[in-house]
Design a protein around this motif. Structure first.
Motif, PDB file in Angstrom:
ATOM      1  N   MET A 167      24.801  37.741  26.081  1.00  0.00           N
ATOM      2  CA  MET A 167      25.839  38.844  26.702  1.00  0.00           C
ATOM      3  C   MET A 167      25.370  38.655  27.856  1.00  0.00           C
ATOM      4  SD  MET A 167      28.090  39.414  24.410  1.00  0.00           S
ATOM      5  CE  MET A 167      28.859  40.910  25.246  1.00  0.00           C
ATOM      6  N   GLU A 168      24.092  38.834  28.272  1.00  0.00           N
ATOM      7  CA  GLU A 168      23.774  38.866  29.809  1.00  0.00           C
ATOM      8  C   GLU A 168      23.931  37.556  30.525  1.00  0.00           C
ATOM      9  OE1 GLU A 168      19.583  39.175  32.234  1.00  0.00           O
ATOM     10  OE2 GLU A 168      19.486  40.024  30.041  1.00  0.00           O
ATOM     11  N   GLU A 169      23.981  36.632  29.935  1.00  0.00           N
ATOM     12  CA  GLU A 169      24.465  35.122  30.681  1.00  0.00           C
ATOM     13  C   GLU A 169      25.917  35.275  30.776  1.00  0.00           C
ATOM     14  OE1 GLU A 169      22.765  31.925  28.124  1.00  0.00           O
ATOM     15  OE2 GLU A 169      20.706  32.419  28.617  1.00  0.00           O
ATOM     16  N   ALA A 170      26.707  35.660  29.886  1.00  0.00           N
ATOM     17  CA  ALA A 170      28.106  35.665  30.035  1.00  0.00           C
ATOM     18  C   ALA A 170      28.501  36.663  31.097  1.00  0.00           C
ATOM     19  CB  ALA A 170      28.787  36.248  28.751  1.00  0.00           C
ATOM     20  N   GLY A 171      27.787  37.959  31.110  1.00  0.00           N
ATOM     21  CA  GLY A 171      28.031  38.814  32.391  1.00  0.00           C
ATOM     22  C   GLY A 171      27.891  38.194  33.477  1.00  0.00           C
ATOM     23  N   ASP A 172      26.600  37.500  33.819  1.00  0.00           N
ATOM     24  CA  ASP A 172      26.112  36.968  35.072  1.00  0.00           C
ATOM     25  C   ASP A 172      27.452  35.944  35.564  1.00  0.00           C
ATOM     26  OD1 ASP A 172      23.970  38.512  35.029  1.00  0.00           O
ATOM     27  OD2 ASP A 172      22.587  36.713  34.217  1.00  0.00           O
ATOM     28  N   THR A 173      27.956  34.872  34.358  1.00  0.00           N
ATOM     29  CA  THR A 173      28.856  34.063  34.620  1.00  0.00           C
ATOM     30  C   THR A 173      30.297  34.724  35.204  1.00  0.00           C
ATOM     31  OG1 THR A 173      28.040  32.483  33.028  1.00  0.00           O
ATOM     32  CG2 THR A 173      30.155  32.145  33.814  1.00  0.00           C
ATOM     33  N   MET A 174      30.682  35.942  34.402  1.00  0.00           N
ATOM     34  CA  MET A 174      31.715  36.557  34.866  1.00  0.00           C
ATOM     35  C   MET A 174      31.414  37.093  36.362  1.00  0.00           C
ATOM     36  SD  MET A 174      34.112  36.459  32.679  1.00  0.00           S
ATOM     37  CE  MET A 174      35.155  37.513  32.862  1.00  0.00           C
ATOM     38  N   GLU A 175      30.362  37.534  36.452  1.00  0.00           N
ATOM     39  CA  GLU A 175      30.278  38.138  37.834  1.00  0.00           C
ATOM     40  C   GLU A 175      30.387  37.314  38.993  1.00  0.00           C
ATOM     41  OE1 GLU A 175      26.800  40.732  40.488  1.00  0.00           O
ATOM     42  OE2 GLU A 175      26.372  40.487  38.111  1.00  0.00           O
ATOM     43  N   GLU A 176      29.836  35.902  38.742  1.00  0.00           N
ATOM     44  CA  GLU A 176      29.932  34.722  39.781  1.00  0.00           C
ATOM     45  C   GLU A 176      31.137  34.438  39.682  1.00  0.00           C
ATOM     46  OE1 GLU A 176      27.266  31.743  38.097  1.00  0.00           O
ATOM     47  OE2 GLU A 176      25.390  32.840  38.469  1.00  0.00           O
ATOM     48  N   ALA A 177      32.009  34.438  38.835  1.00  0.00           N
ATOM     49  CA  ALA A 177      33.433  33.873  38.839  1.00  0.00           C
ATOM     50  C   ALA A 177      34.197  35.032  39.695  1.00  0.00           C
ATOM     51  CB  ALA A 177      33.911  33.864  37.454  1.00  0.00           C
ATOM     52  N   THR A 178      34.066  36.336  39.314  1.00  0.00           N
ATOM     53  CA  THR A 178      34.771  37.461  40.055  1.00  0.00           C
ATOM     54  C   THR A 178      34.399  37.393  41.691  1.00  0.00           C
ATOM     55  OG1 THR A 178      33.155  39.042  39.331  1.00  0.00           O
ATOM     56  CG2 THR A 178      35.134  38.699  38.000  1.00  0.00           C
ATOM     57  N   ASP A 179      33.177  36.901  42.018  1.00  0.00           N
ATOM     58  CA  ASP A 179      32.588  37.028  43.277  1.00  0.00           C
ATOM     59  C   ASP A 179      33.519  35.841  44.020  1.00  0.00           C
ATOM     60  OD1 ASP A 179      31.017  39.297  42.943  1.00  0.00           O
ATOM     61  OD2 ASP A 179      29.225  38.003  42.741  1.00  0.00           O
ATOM     62  N   GLU A 180      33.582  34.676  43.333  1.00  0.00           N
ATOM     63  CA  GLU A 180      34.195  33.412  43.980  1.00  0.00           C
ATOM     64  C   GLU A 180      35.576  33.771  44.254  1.00  0.00           C
ATOM     65  OE1 GLU A 180      35.049  28.954  42.939  1.00  0.00           O
ATOM     66  OE2 GLU A 180      33.180  29.741  42.134  1.00  0.00           O
ATOM     67  N   ILE A 181      36.341  34.439  43.073  1.00  0.00           N
ATOM     68  CA  ILE A 181      37.737  34.715  43.179  1.00  0.00           C
ATOM     69  C   ILE A 181      38.019  35.574  44.378  1.00  0.00           C
ATOM     70  CG2 ILE A 181      39.609  35.807  42.090  1.00  0.00           C
ATOM     71  CD1 ILE A 181      38.621  34.356  39.392  1.00  0.00           C
ATOM     72  N   GLY A 182      37.062  36.650  44.189  1.00  0.00           N
ATOM     73  CA  GLY A 182      37.158  37.760  45.387  1.00  0.00           C
ATOM     74  C   GLY A 182      37.195  37.138  46.709  1.00  0.00           C
ATOM     75  N   GLY A 183      36.176  36.126  46.957  1.00  0.00           N
ATOM     76  CA  GLY A 183      36.056  35.456  48.248  1.00  0.00           C
ATOM     77  C   GLY A 183      37.121  34.804  48.625  1.00  0.00           C
ATOM     78  N   GLN A 184      37.957  34.045  47.536  1.00  0.00           N
ATOM     79  CA  GLN A 184      39.196  33.034  48.002  1.00  0.00           C
ATOM     80  C   GLN A 184      40.162  34.126  48.220  1.00  0.00           C
ATOM     81  OE1 GLN A 184      39.463  30.957  44.148  1.00  0.00           O
ATOM     82  NE2 GLN A 184      37.753  29.183  44.817  1.00  0.00           N
ATOM     83  N   ALA A 185      40.396  35.214  47.474  1.00  0.00           N
ATOM     84  CA  ALA A 185      41.553  36.275  48.021  1.00  0.00           C
ATOM     85  C   ALA A 185      41.215  36.803  49.355  1.00  0.00           C
ATOM     86  CB  ALA A 185      41.380  37.346  46.795  1.00  0.00           C
ATOM     87  N   GLU A 186      40.002  37.185  49.708  1.00  0.00           N
ATOM     88  CA  GLU A 186      39.867  37.723  50.960  1.00  0.00           C
ATOM     89  C   GLU A 186      40.216  36.684  52.070  1.00  0.00           C
ATOM     90  OE1 GLU A 186      36.328  39.745  53.816  1.00  0.00           O
ATOM     91  OE2 GLU A 186      35.972  39.243  51.214  1.00  0.00           O
ATOM     92  N   GLU A 187      39.867  35.340  51.700  1.00  0.00           N
ATOM     93  CA  GLU A 187      40.098  34.198  52.718  1.00  0.00           C
ATOM     94  C   GLU A 187      41.688  33.986  52.824  1.00  0.00           C
ATOM     95  OE1 GLU A 187      38.272  30.428  51.713  1.00  0.00           O
ATOM     96  OE2 GLU A 187      36.092  31.473  51.848  1.00  0.00           O
ATOM     97  N   ALA A 188      42.323  34.125  51.876  1.00  0.00           N
ATOM     98  CA  ALA A 188      43.669  33.811  51.644  1.00  0.00           C
ATOM     99  C   ALA A 188      44.211  35.103  52.462  1.00  0.00           C
ATOM    100  CB  ALA A 188      44.398  33.836  50.205  1.00  0.00           C
ATOM    101  N   GLY A 189      43.937  36.383  52.173  1.00  0.00           N
ATOM    102  CA  GLY A 189      44.510  37.684  52.933  1.00  0.00           C
ATOM    103  C   GLY A 189      44.183  37.237  54.426  1.00  0.00           C
ATOM    104  N   ASP A 190      42.896  36.873  54.747  1.00  0.00           N
ATOM    105  CA  ASP A 190      42.778  36.529  56.277  1.00  0.00           C
ATOM    106  C   ASP A 190      43.633  35.644  56.917  1.00  0.00           C
ATOM    107  OD1 ASP A 190      40.679  38.571  56.009  1.00  0.00           O
ATOM    108  OD2 ASP A 190      39.133  36.858  55.929  1.00  0.00           O
ATOM    109  N   GLU A 191      44.080  34.510  56.188  1.00  0.00           N
ATOM    110  CA  GLU A 191      45.050  33.740  56.507  1.00  0.00           C
ATOM    111  C   GLU A 191      46.522  34.010  56.879  1.00  0.00           C
ATOM    112  OE1 GLU A 191      44.740  30.065  54.137  1.00  0.00           O
ATOM    113  OE2 GLU A 191      42.786  29.919  54.409  1.00  0.00           O
ATOM    114  N   VAL A 192      46.872  34.955  55.951  1.00  0.00           N
ATOM    115  CA  VAL A 192      47.992  35.467  55.721  1.00  0.00           C
ATOM    116  C   VAL A 192      48.050  36.705  57.121  1.00  0.00           C
ATOM    117  CG1 VAL A 192      49.797  37.367  54.854  1.00  0.00           C
ATOM    118  CG2 VAL A 192      48.663  35.398  53.373  1.00  0.00           C
ATOM    119  N   GLU A 193      47.055  37.385  57.383  1.00  0.00           N
ATOM    120  CA  GLU A 193      47.044  38.232  58.781  1.00  0.00           C
ATOM    121  C   GLU A 193      47.176  37.456  59.877  1.00  0.00           C
ATOM    122  OE1 GLU A 193      44.123  41.637  60.129  1.00  0.00           O
ATOM    123  OE2 GLU A 193      43.733  40.959  58.203  1.00  0.00           O
ATOM    124  N   GLU A 194      46.565  36.521  60.021  1.00  0.00           N
ATOM    125  CA  GLU A 194      46.357  35.538  61.069  1.00  0.00           C
ATOM    126  C   GLU A 194      47.850  34.958  61.231  1.00  0.00           C
ATOM    127  OE1 GLU A 194      43.382  32.596  60.870  1.00  0.00           O
ATOM    128  OE2 GLU A 194      41.696  33.867  60.853  1.00  0.00           O
TER     129      GLU A 194
END
Length: 70
Positions: A39-66
């Motif tokens: 469960m701890e490993e699964a939680g770590d994997t989920m956290e890494e995935a959401t961090d990556e998706i969040g970073g990608q979404a932020e980049e996409a938002g920055d591009e739209v804003e520009e």
């Protein structure tokens, strides 16, 4: 008679305490630890995935804003 009952209860409690402190783990304890670790490993994997998706979404938002800035 009450002192004898108290002594018996004390000896039983001591015996349970010593039995509970055994170094060897039973199969249920080992299974529980494996579940906890999984469960701890699964939680770590989920956290890494959401961090990556969040970073990608932020980049996409920055591009739209520009692109929409005048």
């Amino acid at each position: 008679m009450n002192a004898r009952n108290a002594l018996i209860a004390l000896m039983m409690a001591l015996g349970l305490t010593v039995a509970g402190c055994a170094d060897e783990q039973g199969p249920a304890e080992e299974a529980g630890e494996q579940i906890d670790q999984s469960m701890e490993e699964a939680g770590d994997t989920m956290e890494e995935a959401t961090d990556e998706i969040g970073g990608q979404a932020e980049e996409a938002g920055d591009e739209v804003e520009e692109e929409t800035d005048y």
